[in-house]
Motif scaffolding. Structure first.
Motif, PDB file in Angstrom:
ATOM      1  N   GLN A  77       0.829  -1.202   0.000  1.00  0.00           N
ATOM      2  CA  GLN A  77       0.000   0.000   0.000  1.00  0.00           C
ATOM      3  C   GLN A  77       0.872   1.264   0.000  1.00  0.00           C
ATOM      4  O   GLN A  77       1.891   1.324   0.678  1.00  0.00           O
ATOM      5  N   THR A  78       0.420   2.236  -0.747  1.00  0.00           N
ATOM      6  CA  THR A  78       1.105   3.528  -0.716  1.00  0.00           C
ATOM      7  C   THR A  78       0.730   4.262   0.558  1.00  0.00           C
ATOM      8  O   THR A  78      -0.211   3.876   1.265  1.00  0.00           O
ATOM      9  N   GLU A  86      -0.666   7.067   0.767  1.00  0.00           N
ATOM     10  CA  GLU A  86      -2.022   7.616   0.610  1.00  0.00           C
ATOM     11  C   GLU A  86      -3.078   6.548   0.866  1.00  0.00           C
ATOM     12  O   GLU A  86      -4.091   6.803   1.531  1.00  0.00           O
ATOM     13  N   GLU A  87      -2.838   5.321   0.369  1.00  0.00           N
ATOM     14  CA  GLU A  87      -3.789   4.229   0.601  1.00  0.00           C
ATOM     15  C   GLU A  87      -3.872   3.861   2.072  1.00  0.00           C
ATOM     16  O   GLU A  87      -4.946   3.577   2.603  1.00  0.00           O
ATOM     17  N   ALA A 103      -3.313   5.889   4.569  1.00  0.00           N
ATOM     18  CA  ALA A 103      -4.034   6.979   5.238  1.00  0.00           C
ATOM     19  C   ALA A 103      -5.535   6.838   5.037  1.00  0.00           C
ATOM     20  O   ALA A 103      -6.329   7.058   5.956  1.00  0.00           O
ATOM     21  N   LEU A 104      -5.941   6.445   3.831  1.00  0.00           N
ATOM     22  CA  LEU A 104      -7.368   6.239   3.564  1.00  0.00           C
ATOM     23  C   LEU A 104      -7.930   5.102   4.402  1.00  0.00           C
ATOM     24  O   LEU A 104      -9.059   5.175   4.899  1.00  0.00           O
TER      25      LEU A 104
END
Length: 232
Positions: free
Chosen positions: A64-65, A67-68, A70-71
């Motif tokens: 996961q990045t 950003e992913e 964090a989401l």
């Protein structure tokens, strides 16, 4: 004489090229006889199928990045907040119902008020004092009949509050403002039952039993809801 078949591996600019040359032996002297080889078709097909199989392999799962991640954290936080909001709303509804009951009871007592014999009053006070003495579990057991519940309901209540607070008066949920034996959310809503709500098990248990009656009807119904939803 059957024609020979050779696989020539040529390195061109760092790329390996596999060529199937039918009817030609690259390592034999020129002028060799070449004839069709029935095996050649199957060999070529095997090479092609091998390349297709390699191309069809599913790529390994990407990490996961940021950003992913964090989401995902935000999604979990929203889920927890939704559960807390639903739980708080249920307790708000219980308080409203209890206030209505208290107002009706006050009116009833006012209409039914009569002079009582001092001996009867003393006996009543003694019985009430006995009912709210002992350990928190004993107090809760003694108060069950006030709600019309049989003693068989106590096993459900015991499991419910073991899960919520282990019957500790000062149980404080670190992830919310829930407090006390019944885990009132927030804890100060029990102040309507006594200013010493932080330390008095009787105050906490009375509030908790009223909440259970108003919201679920009985401790066993509340326990079933807790098992299904994770809260009551």
């Amino acid at each position: 004489m059957k024609a020979k078949r050779s696989v020539a591996i040529l390195a061109v600019s760092g790329i390996v090229v596999v060529s199937v040359v039918a009817g030609l032996d690259l390592f034999s002297p020129s002028g060799s006889d070449a004839a069709s080889d029935p095996v050649s078709g199957r060999a070529e097909l095997a090479v092609l199928n091998s390349e297709k199989a390699k191309a069809a392999k599913s790529p390994s799962e990407k990490p996961q990045t940021a950003e992913e991640q964090a989401l995902e954290v935000n999604r979990l936080r929203n889920q927890i907040e939704a559960v807390e909001a639903e739980r708080k709303a249920a307790q708000d509804q219980s308080d409203l119902r209890q206030k209505a009951k208290n107002a009706a009871l006050a009116r009833y007592k006012l209409l039914q008020k009569t002079d009582k014999n001092s001996r009867e009053e003393r006996a009543s006070r003694d019985a009430e004092r006995k009912k709210i003495s002992g350990t928190p579990k004993e107090i809760a057991m003694n108060l069950l009949p006030d709600h019309g519940w049989k003693t068989s309901q106590f096993s459900c209540l015991e499991k419910l509050w073991n899960k919520e607070s282990r019957w500790k008066v000062n149980a404080d949920n670190p992830s919310s403002t829930a407090y006390g034996i019944p885990q009132a959310l927030p804890g100060n809503r029990m102040a309507a039952y006594g200013s010493d709500w932080r330390t008095n098990p009787v105050v906490q248990i009375k509030w908790g039993l009223d909440y259970i009656e108003n919201t679920y009807g009985s401790p066993c119904n509340a326990w079933s809801h807790s098992q299904a939803k994770g809260w009551y």
